[in-house]
Structures are given as structure tokens and as C-alpha cells.
Design a protein around this motif. Structure first.
Motif: not given
Length: 509
Positions: A99-105, A386-389, A440-446
Motif C-alpha cells: 500500500h505505501i510503497l506501490k499502490s499509494h506511493f 491502511l489495509p488493516d484499518g 518484494s512486499f513480503t521481502y522488502p530488503v531492497f
């Protein structure tokens, strides 16, 4: 006198606030959090000062403390109450990260708080800027990460650094009984030479037999640590007063930044001189591209150089430090990696480095447990949900906790604490391993989304080539110690260094 007053400011603040605490105590956070099995104590939040006491008490366990809180929270999202009514969201929820890194960047830039806190050191470099300036820097830098540049980086820059500098140091250490190396320092020196050569066309020759640290390296580390401590200060007013009065840590920061900027500025000036004499595009490095793009303001390009030194020096060295420690504790993994290396020719080239599937998986697994950047923060430009409310108000900080995300049982299974490269692999028909990526949203190391790391492939190639160069000939044996402490400034480190003995590997090829 002024210095004493500034040092006493936190005490004065608490002295003023304490009576209010007693008055408001019954209203202070009636909601009780209960962690699973009673293992986690959530910080109490009081009027005006929020969770100030808890924040001041965590010391250098900040990363682990927030990780515990996030993992024990519903939907893996926790809201921290900072002083003066400020709130900050911490999350390890992959849907929230997307949500924060892509869809609502566009609603989650770096933001004014982060940028102003780091600007004395990072200026307007790519890691400390938003909008058009960020887009421009990313576009110019992207030319450095094509296949041709990667091949040149591995076969000319990395190979030369390994054979001409690293191997002689390790051979000398192996032949000197009882000699101890700080391998974290060795890796930082190696990475610094590498990024300087590929990005700036400049060789600092920092990796050498001498353990003496350069003035620049010491200044860079001081600046990194002080600027990081600013961001975690519960009351930013304190560091701002110290900066205004040019005292304490802020005075040291000013001196350190001046040293770093002078070093970077000299690189820029030398490159400008070279371009005047020969403007051929044939061998253009990244710095040349910036200077030839019409943006040749010295301060601006100096900021860019500092940002790329930070990215190239501290991230891969952090990843490799923990990788080498982990394989030393898991000999069966080291055995598999060495077996893979020995199947390659001694003068391993770019295409063969790419085929080091098991090593690649082991590096991913290492960074799952010990990411080079364990937390990253954005600032909400507008109100959001956020998606979790979780409700986010304009100006709130939202931090996704990479370290915690690598330790979520819901994502990685009940064996999440195990160092297990096989979780990234599957066997194919011919019995060989095939790498299985994670999103990359489960593993956002990069990172992920539009700001995903440009140098991801370059980092993996460098690390895989370096692992092959070290483990083919040597065994890295950590000096017996307690569990090392994972700490983080702008990037993670092993507290106190990574002290090892080097042994010549005994095998026939």
C-alpha cells in the motif's frame, strides 16, 4: 554555562511534565495490549510525553524492540505514541507495505521530517529527496546498472580488488598464527573501493594491509551515527538546540560532515577536470553522466556522491558480515556453498557468477534475518486508511519493519528462526537447484515499488563473486564470543565489529 543548560534540558522537561503525569495518569492510555503468552510488554503512553520513558530505555536494542512489538500486534501493525501528541505507525504487514510503497506511493514520500533530519549529511542526494529531484537522479543513475556495466563491474573492478588486495591480506592473516581481523572493517573497505571505482572512476585504495582508518572513513562513520541518533531522538527539539548552539554531538557532526564533503568535493572536481580534457562517452561512469547532464552544481553533485558511497559501502558490507557469521554457525550450508564454488573455474566470470544459485539463496536467507536496512520510514502527505484499518493522519510517520518481516511465522513458517537457504530453492528435473523468488512486499530488503533499489542485481553479483573469492581459498572463523548484537544507524552493523581468524582451506581442485 549554556552547555550545562542544554545538557539539563531533558531533566527540566521531565521535571515540568511529572506533576501533569500524576494529574492525567488515569486518562493515559486506558487500552491495554496483551501479547501472546505474556512475553511482550507494550510501552505505556502518558499525556504530553507519550512513550518517552520506554524510548529512552531501549538503548541499542531499538530494532529488536520494535520488531517484538510489531510481531505481537494485531495485523502486525503497532502505533507508537511519541511526545507532544505525535504518533508513528510501525508495520510488518505485506499488504500495508504494498500500500505505501506501490499502490499509494505518491502519498508516502520520504517527507519533511526525514529529509530535514538528514539534510546536514545527505543534502539533496537520492536517498534524501522526493519528487522531480529524486526522479532525475534515479534516471541518470539507472544507466550504470545495465548488463554491460554489470559485466565490467564484476570482471574488472571486483575481480581486481579480490586478487590484488583482498587475497594477499587474507593469505598474510592465514600465515600469521593467532592474527585477528575485523572482517566487518575489511568488507567496508572492499565495498568502498568498489563503489568508488565503478561509480566515480576513482580508486581510493582503502583496502590495504594497514588497519589504520582514514580521516574520511572515521568522519563518515561519525556522521552516519550522529545523524541516525537525531531521527530516533524522542524530542527533536534537543538536537535542534544543540545544532543552533554548535555544541556536543552537533558540533562533532558539523566537523565530520565537513570532512566527508571535502573528500566528495575533491572527487567531483577531479572528474570535472578529466571531462574537460576528454569528454568521450565511451567510458562514462555515473559521476560523469551527472556532470554531463547539465546539473553540474558542485554542492548538488557532492550530495549525490555521498549518497552513493553510503549505498555502496555500508549495505553490501553489512549483508556479508552477517552472512559469513551465519555460515560459520551452519557448516552444512558452508559446505554446500563451497561445493558450488568448486564446480566453477578458478577465474570465475560474470555468467558463472550468475549461476551460483545456492549462494544466492543463502545470501537472501541471511538478509531475511539480518537486513542491511532494517527499518524504513515514509511520511503521509494526506490522511489515509491502511489495509488493516489503521487510520493515518497527514504528517504521521509510517515505518515498515524489514527485520520483523523476515521473522514472521505467518510468512516464513514455524522454522523462521532457522538459517535455511533451501526455503528459497526447489529441485528441478536434472536434480539441480532452481531459485524461487519472493515478492518484494513480503521481502522488502531492497525496498519495493517505484523506489526499489537500482543496484539490487549489482549487489548480488558483487556479493556472490566475493563469497567465491573468499571461500574458495579460506575459512573465516569467528573469534569465540557471545551472540553478536545487531545494531542499526542508517544501515545495520555488527556492534563492535566482526573479529575472525583466517584459515587456509585444505582441499584439492
Amino acid at each position: 554555562m549554556i552547555q550545562i543548560l542544554v545538557q539539563l534540558l531533558p531533566s527540566f522537561f521531565l521535571l515540568f511534565i511529572t506533576p501533569l503525569l500524576f494529574f492525567f495518569f488515569k486518562n493515559s492510555s486506558k487500552k491495554k495490549h496483551t501479547a501472546p503468552k505474556g512475553t511482550i510488554t507494550f510501552p505505556k503512553a502518558y499525556p504530553l510525553i507519550g512513550s518517552y520513558f520506554a524510548l529512552k530505555a531501549i538503548g541499542n536494542r531499538r530494532v529488536q524492540w520494535f520488531s517484538d512489538l510489531v510481531k505481537a500486534s494485531p495485523a502486525a501493525t503497532f502505533i507508537l505514541h511519541r511526545p507532544l501528541g505525535r504518533r508513528q505507525v510501525f508495520t510488518a504487514n505485506p499488504a500495508t507495505v504494498e500500500h505505501i510503497l506501490k499502490s499509494h506511493f505518491s502519498n508516502y514520500p520520504k517527507g519533511n521530517t526525514f529529509i530535514s533530519s538528514n539534510s546536514d549529511f545527505l543534502g539533496t542526494g537520492i536517498f534524501n529527496t522526493d519528487g522531480d529531484n529524486w526522479k532525475f537522479q534515479r534516471q541518470v543513475a539507472s544507466h550504470e546498472f545495465n548488463t554491460r556495466s554489470l559485466r565490467k563491474f564484476i570482471e574488472q573492478v571486483v575481480d581486481t580488488e579480490i586478487s590484488d588486495r583482498l587475497v594477499p591480506i587474507l593469505t598474510s592473516a592465514a600465515n600469521s598464527e593467532g592474527k585477528i581481523l575485523d572482517f566487518q572493517d575489511i568488507l567496508q573497505r572492499f565495498a568502498f573501493d568498489n563503489i568508488s571505482k565503478i561509480a566515480f572512476g576513482f580508486d581510493p585504495e582503502y583496502l590495504s594491509e594497514s588497519t589504520e582508518r582514514s580521516k574520511f572513513a572515521e568522519a563518515f562513520e561519525d556522521a552516519t551515527q550522529i545523524i541516525s541518533k537525531r531521527a530516533r531522538e524522542p524530542l527533536p527539539l534537543f538536537w535542534k538546540i544543540k545544532r543552533a548552539l554548535n555544541m556536543g554531538s552537533e558540533k562533532r557532526l558539523k566537523i565530520a560532515v565537513s570532512e566527508v564533503q571535502e573528500f566528495a568535493r575533491n572527487i567531483v572536481r577531479e572528474k570535472k577536470r578529466e571531462l574537460k580534457e576528454n569528454s568521450s562517452l565511451e567510458s562514462m561512469d555515473m559521476l560523469s553522466r551527472f556532470l554531463s547532464s547539465g546539473h553540474s552544481d558542485e554542492d548538488f553533485v557532492t550530495d549525490i556522491v555521498i549518497s552513493f558511497i553510503l549505498a555502496g559501502k555500508d549495505t553490501t558490507s553489512a549483508a556479508l558480515t552477517w552472512f559469513l557469521w551465519l555460515i560459520s554457525k551452519n557448516p552444512h550450508v558452508e559446505e554446500e556453498i563451497v561445493k558450488e564454488i568448486m564446480e566453477k573455474p578458478e577465474n570465475i566470470v560474470y555468467d558463472e557468477v550468475k549461476e551460483m544459485v545456492y549462494t544466492h539463496a543463502a545470501l537472501c536467507e541471511s538478509m531475511r534475518l539480518y537486513p542491511p536496512v532494517p527499518m524504513d520510514t515514509k511520511e503521509a502527505a494526506n490522511d489515509d486508511v491502511l489495509p488493516d484499518g489503521t487510520v493515518v493522519k497527514k504528517g504521521m510517520m509510517v515505518t515498515y519493519h524489514v527485520y520483523a518481516m523476515g521473522r514472521m511465522e505467518s510468512v516464513w513458517g514455524s522454522d523462521w528462526a532457522e538459517f535455511k537457504p533451501e526455503r528459497w530453492l526447489e529441485k528441478v528435473d536434472d536434480g539441480k537447484w532452481k531459485f524461487v523468488n519472493r515478492d518484494s512486499f513480503t521481502y522488502p530488503v531492497f525496498q519495493a515499488g517505484p523506489r526499489i533499489c537500482l543496484g539490487k542485481e549489482m549487489a548480488f553479483m558483487q556479493m556472490q563473486r566475493l563469497v567465491a573469492g573468499i571461500l574458495r581459498q579460506f575459512k573465516v572463523v569467528p573469534v569465540p564470543t557471545l551472540q553478536p548484537n545487531f545494531i542499526s544507524f542508517l544501515t545495520s552493523q555488527m556492534e563492535g565489529g566482526f573479529h575472525v581468524n583466517i584459515q587456509q582451506r585444505l582441499h584439492s581442485h
